[in-house]
Design a protein around this motif. Sequence first.
Motif, PDB file in Angstrom:
ATOM      1  N   MET A   1      38.346  52.191  35.165  1.00 54.53           N
ATOM      2  CA  MET A   1      39.325  51.302  34.348  1.00 54.53           C
ATOM      3  C   MET A   1      38.375  50.869  33.160  1.00 54.53           C
ATOM      4  O   MET A   1      37.200  50.167  33.567  1.00 54.53           O
ATOM      5  N   GLU A   2      38.914  50.730  32.005  1.00 55.38           N
ATOM      6  CA  GLU A   2      38.268  50.254  31.047  1.00 55.38           C
ATOM      7  C   GLU A   2      38.292  48.763  31.137  1.00 55.38           C
ATOM      8  O   GLU A   2      39.295  48.244  31.408  1.00 55.38           O
ATOM      9  N   SER A   3      37.111  48.212  30.571  1.00 56.50           N
ATOM     10  CA  SER A   3      36.957  46.767  30.418  1.00 56.50           C
ATOM     11  C   SER A   3      37.809  46.432  29.225  1.00 56.50           C
ATOM     12  O   SER A   3      37.895  47.106  28.284  1.00 56.50           O
ATOM     13  N   PRO A   4      38.293  45.160  29.351  1.00 54.00           N
ATOM     14  CA  PRO A   4      39.334  44.419  28.265  1.00 54.00           C
ATOM     15  C   PRO A   4      38.594  44.306  27.115  1.00 54.00           C
ATOM     16  O   PRO A   4      37.195  44.071  27.278  1.00 54.00           O
ATOM     17  N   PRO A   5      39.031  44.443  25.940  1.00 57.27           N
ATOM     18  CA  PRO A   5      38.367  44.200  24.551  1.00 57.27           C
ATOM     19  C   PRO A   5      37.978  42.754  24.504  1.00 57.27           C
ATOM     20  O   PRO A   5      38.720  41.983  25.325  1.00 57.27           O
ATOM     21  N   PRO A   6      37.334  42.258  23.545  1.00 60.71           N
ATOM     22  CA  PRO A   6      36.918  40.768  23.120  1.00 60.71           C
ATOM     23  C   PRO A   6      38.280  40.014  23.024  1.00 60.71           C
ATOM     24  O   PRO A   6      39.301  40.609  22.422  1.00 60.71           O
ATOM     25  N   SER A   7      38.409  38.807  23.541  1.00 65.17           N
ATOM     26  CA  SER A   7      39.656  38.196  23.389  1.00 65.17           C
ATOM     27  C   SER A   7      39.338  37.296  22.094  1.00 65.17           C
ATOM     28  O   SER A   7      38.212  37.106  21.631  1.00 65.17           O
ATOM     29  N   SER A   8      40.675  36.617  21.881  1.00 68.50           N
ATOM     30  CA  SER A   8      40.501  35.642  20.576  1.00 68.50           C
ATOM     31  C   SER A   8      40.424  34.397  20.996  1.00 68.50           C
ATOM     32  O   SER A   8      40.030  33.583  20.234  1.00 68.50           O
ATOM     33  N   GLN A   9      40.136  34.204  22.278  1.00 67.50           N
ATOM     34  CA  GLN A   9      40.046  32.779  22.672  1.00 67.50           C
ATOM     35  C   GLN A   9      38.451  32.428  22.316  1.00 67.50           C
ATOM     36  O   GLN A   9      37.441  33.133  22.945  1.00 67.50           O
ATOM     37  N   PRO A  10      38.135  31.378  21.513  1.00 65.46           N
ATOM     38  CA  PRO A  10      36.943  30.865  21.363  1.00 65.46           C
ATOM     39  C   PRO A  10      36.194  30.328  22.358  1.00 65.46           C
ATOM     40  O   PRO A  10      36.798  29.407  23.029  1.00 65.46           O
ATOM     41  N   LEU A  11      35.092  30.496  22.763  1.00 71.04           N
ATOM     42  CA  LEU A  11      34.291  29.898  23.657  1.00 71.04           C
ATOM     43  C   LEU A  11      33.151  29.152  23.087  1.00 71.04           C
ATOM     44  O   LEU A  11      32.951  28.126  23.522  1.00 71.04           O
ATOM     45  N   VAL A  12      32.631  29.488  21.764  1.00 68.50           N
ATOM     46  CA  VAL A  12      31.650  28.699  21.498  1.00 68.50           C
ATOM     47  C   VAL A  12      32.300  28.470  19.676  1.00 68.50           C
ATOM     48  O   VAL A  12      32.639  29.344  19.037  1.00 68.50           O
ATOM     49  N   GLU A  13      32.559  27.287  19.482  1.00 61.72           N
ATOM     50  CA  GLU A  13      32.923  26.743  18.009  1.00 61.72           C
ATOM     51  C   GLU A  13      31.863  25.738  17.444  1.00 61.72           C
ATOM     52  O   GLU A  13      31.861  24.590  17.941  1.00 61.72           O
ATOM     53  N   LEU A  14      31.333  26.089  16.540  1.00 59.41           N
ATOM     54  CA  LEU A  14      30.355  25.277  15.623  1.00 59.41           C
ATOM     55  C   LEU A  14      30.962  24.928  14.359  1.00 59.41           C
ATOM     56  O   LEU A  14      31.479  25.964  13.624  1.00 59.41           O
ATOM     57  N   SER A  15      30.998  23.764  13.941  1.00 56.25           N
ATOM     58  CA  SER A  15      31.353  23.285  12.594  1.00 56.25           C
ATOM     59  C   SER A  15      30.245  22.455  11.867  1.00 56.25           C
ATOM     60  O   SER A  15      30.333  21.239  12.362  1.00 56.25           O
ATOM     61  N   GLY A  16      29.525  22.824  10.767  1.00 61.80           N
ATOM     62  CA  GLY A  16      28.893  21.787  10.102  1.00 61.80           C
ATOM     63  C   GLY A  16      27.684  21.381  10.745  1.00 61.80           C
ATOM     64  O   GLY A  16      27.159  20.060  10.598  1.00 61.80           O
ATOM     65  N   ILE A  17      27.194  22.222  11.740  1.00 64.64           N
ATOM     66  CA  ILE A  17      26.131  21.724  12.733  1.00 64.64           C
ATOM     67  C   ILE A  17      24.715  21.898  11.737  1.00 64.64           C
ATOM     68  O   ILE A  17      24.364  22.769  11.175  1.00 64.64           O
ATOM     69  N   SER A  18      24.114  20.725  11.870  1.00 60.44           N
ATOM     70  CA  SER A  18      22.813  20.350  11.062  1.00 60.44           C
ATOM     71  C   SER A  18      21.801  19.797  11.911  1.00 60.44           C
ATOM     72  O   SER A  18      22.158  18.968  12.957  1.00 60.44           O
ATOM     73  N   LYS A  19      20.479  20.092  11.844  1.00 59.38           N
ATOM     74  CA  LYS A  19      19.523  19.210  12.684  1.00 59.38           C
ATOM     75  C   LYS A  19      18.272  19.232  11.857  1.00 59.38           C
ATOM     76  O   LYS A  19      17.892  20.102  11.112  1.00 59.38           O
TER      77      LYS A  19
END
Length: 233
Positions: A1-19
């Motif tokens: 059985m084929e694996s499912p394709p990547p989902s649209s569910q975001p698991l990592v979301e970064l916005s404006g990350i500075s260090k």
Amino acid sequence: MESPPPSSQPLVELSGISKHFGEGAARVDALHGVAMTISAGEVVGLLGPSGSGKSTLLNVIACIVEPSEGRMLLDGEAVFDGRWLRRDLRRLRLEKIGFVFQTHNLLPFLDATDNVALAMTLTGEGLDAARRRAWELLDYLQVGHRRYAMPAQLSGGEAQRVAIARALANRPRIILADEPTAALDSVRAGIVMDLLSRLAREQQAAIVTVTHDEKIMDRLDRIFRLRDGRLNA
């Protein structure tokens, strides 16, 4: 059985990350306004020259390095927004994040089973249940026949697969890999990356790997390139 394709569910979301590190004339800007979204089922690479900010970014996602500014969501939970929103970052890492390194870092005095089971006992899992889960993972990664072997008795590829099993022990949605194939030959590197790709799809996890390894580029779904702390997808 084929694996499912990547989902649209975001698991990592970064916005404006500075260090930045230090102040005044000694200030070093390691990351500048990084924004990225990584979905369930994806294997992405972080590439860039030495000093480009790859390790800093990986450690930010790991909740080890605190950003100077920005916003970060992991598995749908806002964990940083100008400050940490979680008090117990150790618990967050145990619950949500698995780590795979260039060297396997297995404890030399524990066999393969107990190296994997240890990660679960740290979250309160009973030892018997943790060992059963460890056996399932070792079988899944095709090293079940080495479940009682000590790290010194394992080949490099076997040890890395045990380390991957340990990273998966607490069913993390996010797996962070720092040069996971650098110490392996091309055949073993391909096997490890194929396993990570399969894991991403079957377990709908997001895998982020820092790499310089040209042997594995064709196994990455996307590549993010860092230079001087700035990101180019």
